[in-house]
Design a protein around this motif. Structure first.
Motif, PDB file in Angstrom:
ATOM      1  N   LEU A   1      54.138   5.867  64.906  1.00  0.00           N
ATOM      2  CA  LEU A   1      54.406   4.428  64.016  1.00  0.00           C
ATOM      3  C   LEU A   1      55.696   3.857  64.749  1.00  0.00           C
ATOM      4  N   LYS A   2      56.622   4.529  65.372  1.00  0.00           N
ATOM      5  CA  LYS A   2      57.968   3.982  65.738  1.00  0.00           C
ATOM      6  C   LYS A   2      57.373   3.352  67.001  1.00  0.00           C
ATOM      7  N   THR A   3      56.733   3.683  67.756  1.00  0.00           N
ATOM      8  CA  THR A   3      56.166   3.107  69.205  1.00  0.00           C
ATOM      9  C   THR A   3      55.422   2.120  69.059  1.00  0.00           C
ATOM     10  N   LEU A   4      54.486   1.901  67.912  1.00  0.00           N
ATOM     11  CA  LEU A   4      53.679   0.892  67.640  1.00  0.00           C
ATOM     12  C   LEU A   4      54.594  -0.412  67.483  1.00  0.00           C
ATOM     13  N   SER A   5      54.073  -1.506  68.162  1.00  0.00           N
ATOM     14  CA  SER A   5      54.566  -2.862  67.776  1.00  0.00           C
ATOM     15  C   SER A   5      54.061  -3.358  66.423  1.00  0.00           C
ATOM     16  N   HIS A   6      54.570  -4.432  65.700  1.00  0.00           N
ATOM     17  CA  HIS A   6      54.455  -4.995  64.586  1.00  0.00           C
ATOM     18  C   HIS A   6      52.845  -5.299  64.811  1.00  0.00           C
ATOM     19  N   GLN A   7      52.643  -6.168  65.670  1.00  0.00           N
ATOM     20  CA  GLN A   7      51.257  -6.793  65.701  1.00  0.00           C
ATOM     21  C   GLN A   7      50.213  -5.639  66.085  1.00  0.00           C
ATOM     22  N   GLN A   8      50.404  -4.494  66.730  1.00  0.00           N
ATOM     23  CA  GLN A   8      49.625  -3.418  66.812  1.00  0.00           C
ATOM     24  C   GLN A   8      49.302  -2.742  65.401  1.00  0.00           C
ATOM     25  N   ARG A   9      50.278  -2.514  64.424  1.00  0.00           N
ATOM     26  CA  ARG A   9      50.146  -2.149  63.118  1.00  0.00           C
ATOM     27  C   ARG A   9      49.204  -2.967  62.309  1.00  0.00           C
ATOM     28  N   VAL A  10      49.467  -4.581  62.360  1.00  0.00           N
ATOM     29  CA  VAL A  10      48.626  -5.302  61.626  1.00  0.00           C
ATOM     30  C   VAL A  10      47.085  -5.318  62.088  1.00  0.00           C
ATOM     31  N   GLU A  11      46.917  -5.020  63.279  1.00  0.00           N
ATOM     32  CA  GLU A  11      45.725  -4.891  63.968  1.00  0.00           C
ATOM     33  C   GLU A  11      44.843  -3.705  63.453  1.00  0.00           C
ATOM     34  N   ARG A  12      45.758  -2.706  63.301  1.00  0.00           N
ATOM     35  CA  ARG A  12      45.091  -1.294  63.120  1.00  0.00           C
ATOM     36  C   ARG A  12      44.943  -1.456  61.477  1.00  0.00           C
ATOM     37  N   ARG A  13      45.523  -2.088  60.671  1.00  0.00           N
ATOM     38  CA  ARG A  13      45.193  -2.137  59.013  1.00  0.00           C
ATOM     39  C   ARG A  13      44.049  -3.062  59.172  1.00  0.00           C
ATOM     40  N   ALA A  14      43.755  -4.006  59.860  1.00  0.00           N
ATOM     41  CA  ALA A  14      42.940  -4.863  59.878  1.00  0.00           C
ATOM     42  C   ALA A  14      41.522  -4.272  60.182  1.00  0.00           C
ATOM     43  N   GLN A  15      41.495  -3.282  61.278  1.00  0.00           N
ATOM     44  CA  GLN A  15      40.294  -2.720  61.531  1.00  0.00           C
ATOM     45  C   GLN A  15      40.075  -1.833  60.459  1.00  0.00           C
ATOM     46  N   ARG A  16      41.146  -0.814  59.812  1.00  0.00           N
ATOM     47  CA  ARG A  16      40.823   0.181  58.555  1.00  0.00           C
ATOM     48  C   ARG A  16      40.246  -0.488  57.663  1.00  0.00           C
ATOM     49  N   LEU A  17      40.620  -2.016  57.284  1.00  0.00           N
ATOM     50  CA  LEU A  17      40.086  -2.702  56.099  1.00  0.00           C
ATOM     51  C   LEU A  17      38.569  -3.011  56.500  1.00  0.00           C
ATOM     52  N   ALA A  18      38.413  -3.553  57.525  1.00  0.00           N
ATOM     53  CA  ALA A  18      37.019  -3.741  58.122  1.00  0.00           C
ATOM     54  C   ALA A  18      35.962  -2.466  58.026  1.00  0.00           C
ATOM     55  N   GLU A  19      36.378  -1.437  58.360  1.00  0.00           N
ATOM     56  CA  GLU A  19      35.719  -0.326  58.442  1.00  0.00           C
ATOM     57  C   GLU A  19      35.503   0.104  56.905  1.00  0.00           C
ATOM     58  N   TYR A  20      36.372  -0.011  55.932  1.00  0.00           N
ATOM     59  CA  TYR A  20      36.198   0.281  54.485  1.00  0.00           C
ATOM     60  C   TYR A  20      34.994  -0.786  54.047  1.00  0.00           C
ATOM     61  N   GLU A  21      34.984  -2.084  54.368  1.00  0.00           N
ATOM     62  CA  GLU A  21      34.045  -2.874  54.077  1.00  0.00           C
ATOM     63  C   GLU A  21      32.885  -2.407  54.445  1.00  0.00           C
ATOM     64  N   LYS A  22      32.609  -2.007  55.515  1.00  0.00           N
ATOM     65  CA  LYS A  22      31.343  -1.442  56.251  1.00  0.00           C
ATOM     66  C   LYS A  22      30.957  -0.203  55.559  1.00  0.00           C
ATOM     67  N   LEU A  23      31.900   0.612  55.210  1.00  0.00           N
ATOM     68  CA  LEU A  23      31.636   1.839  54.407  1.00  0.00           C
ATOM     69  C   LEU A  23      30.876   1.521  53.160  1.00  0.00           C
ATOM     70  N   ILE A  24      31.555   0.378  52.120  1.00  0.00           N
ATOM     71  CA  ILE A  24      30.896   0.021  51.159  1.00  0.00           C
ATOM     72  C   ILE A  24      29.660  -0.700  51.095  1.00  0.00           C
ATOM     73  N   ASP A  25      29.485  -1.635  51.947  1.00  0.00           N
ATOM     74  CA  ASP A  25      28.338  -1.975  52.393  1.00  0.00           C
ATOM     75  C   ASP A  25      26.946  -0.984  52.503  1.00  0.00           C
ATOM     76  N   SER A  26      27.374  -0.139  53.533  1.00  0.00           N
ATOM     77  CA  SER A  26      26.378   0.955  53.848  1.00  0.00           C
ATOM     78  C   SER A  26      26.005   1.843  52.568  1.00  0.00           C
ATOM     79  N   LEU A  27      27.023   2.054  51.726  1.00  0.00           N
ATOM     80  CA  LEU A  27      26.827   2.784  50.432  1.00  0.00           C
ATOM     81  C   LEU A  27      25.929   2.051  49.549  1.00  0.00           C
TER      82      LEU A  27
END
Length: 201
Positions: A50-76
């Motif tokens: 987390l220390k080595t990741l930039s602010h932008q990288q953290r934002v992108e990671r969270r956005a990716q996890r949120l998108a994956e969660y939506e896909k999971l709910i849709d598939s369920l």
């Protein structure tokens, strides 16, 4: 007399040794507590990452996890295999909302069967009677699935206890993972539950 001397000698030895034993026990407890508070190697690696990741990288990671969660709910939802975990219940249209913390209250839709265990209220006029819907239905009717602006609406009719037909309507928000379940019957007021949709483990 010897016994008296022996007794006093034991008291003296215990008095002298007790502080050392107590201090040793305290040191051991302090050492164990310090070991428990220290982060595990996995946690250290995660914090370092987390220390080595930039602010932008953290934002992108969270956005990716949120998108994956939506896909999971849709598939369920589309698989019709999911579990609903209620957190509150309210008789419609204006009953008292009650919060649920019992983990045994669930509604599971799995391979066309329904496993339900939730509180419910019956009766035509007050005072309504509290009952527990606790049954398994091996086959539900046609499951209607419709996409909405916020996620999905899933509904079906089924006969519980081989006598009464109930309609189950899920309103599922793909983005937030929240869901509302309304159980209705032609004889009683609808009962609405709010909770979450999860994968069946």
């Amino acid at each position: 007399m010897r016994r008296l001397y022996f007794f006093f000698a034991c008291i003296t030895i215990c008095t002298l040794c007790c502080p050392f034993v107590t201090a040793s026990a305290q040191q051991r407890a302090s050492s164990q507590m310090q070991q428990q508070l220290e982060p595990t190697p996995h946690q250290k690696a995660h914090h370092q990452e987390l220390k080595t990741l930039s602010h932008q990288q953290r934002v992108e990671r969270r956005a990716q996890r949120l998108a994956e969660y939506e896909k999971l709910i849709d598939s369920l939802v589309l698989s019709h295999n999911f579990e609903f975990n209620p957190q509150s219940v309210q008789m419609q249209p204006a009953g008292t909302m009650r919060f649920l913390s019992n983990p045994n209250y669930t509604v599971t839709l799995w391979r066309g069967s329904l496993d339900v265990c939730v509180p419910y209220w019956t009766g035509y006029t007050p005072p309504y009677r509290y009952v527990l819907l606790n049954t398994v239905t091996p086959m539900v009717g046609t499951i209607l699935t419709k996409q909405t602006d916020e996620g999905w609406m899933v509904s079906f009719k089924t006969t519980l206890y081989a006598s009464e037909e109930f309609t189950f309507t899920f309103e599922i928000n793909s983005r937030y993972g929240g869901a509302t379940l309304t159980i209705s019957n032609v004889w009683y007021n609808p009962v609405q539950y709010t909770g979450t949709i999860t994968r069946i483990y």
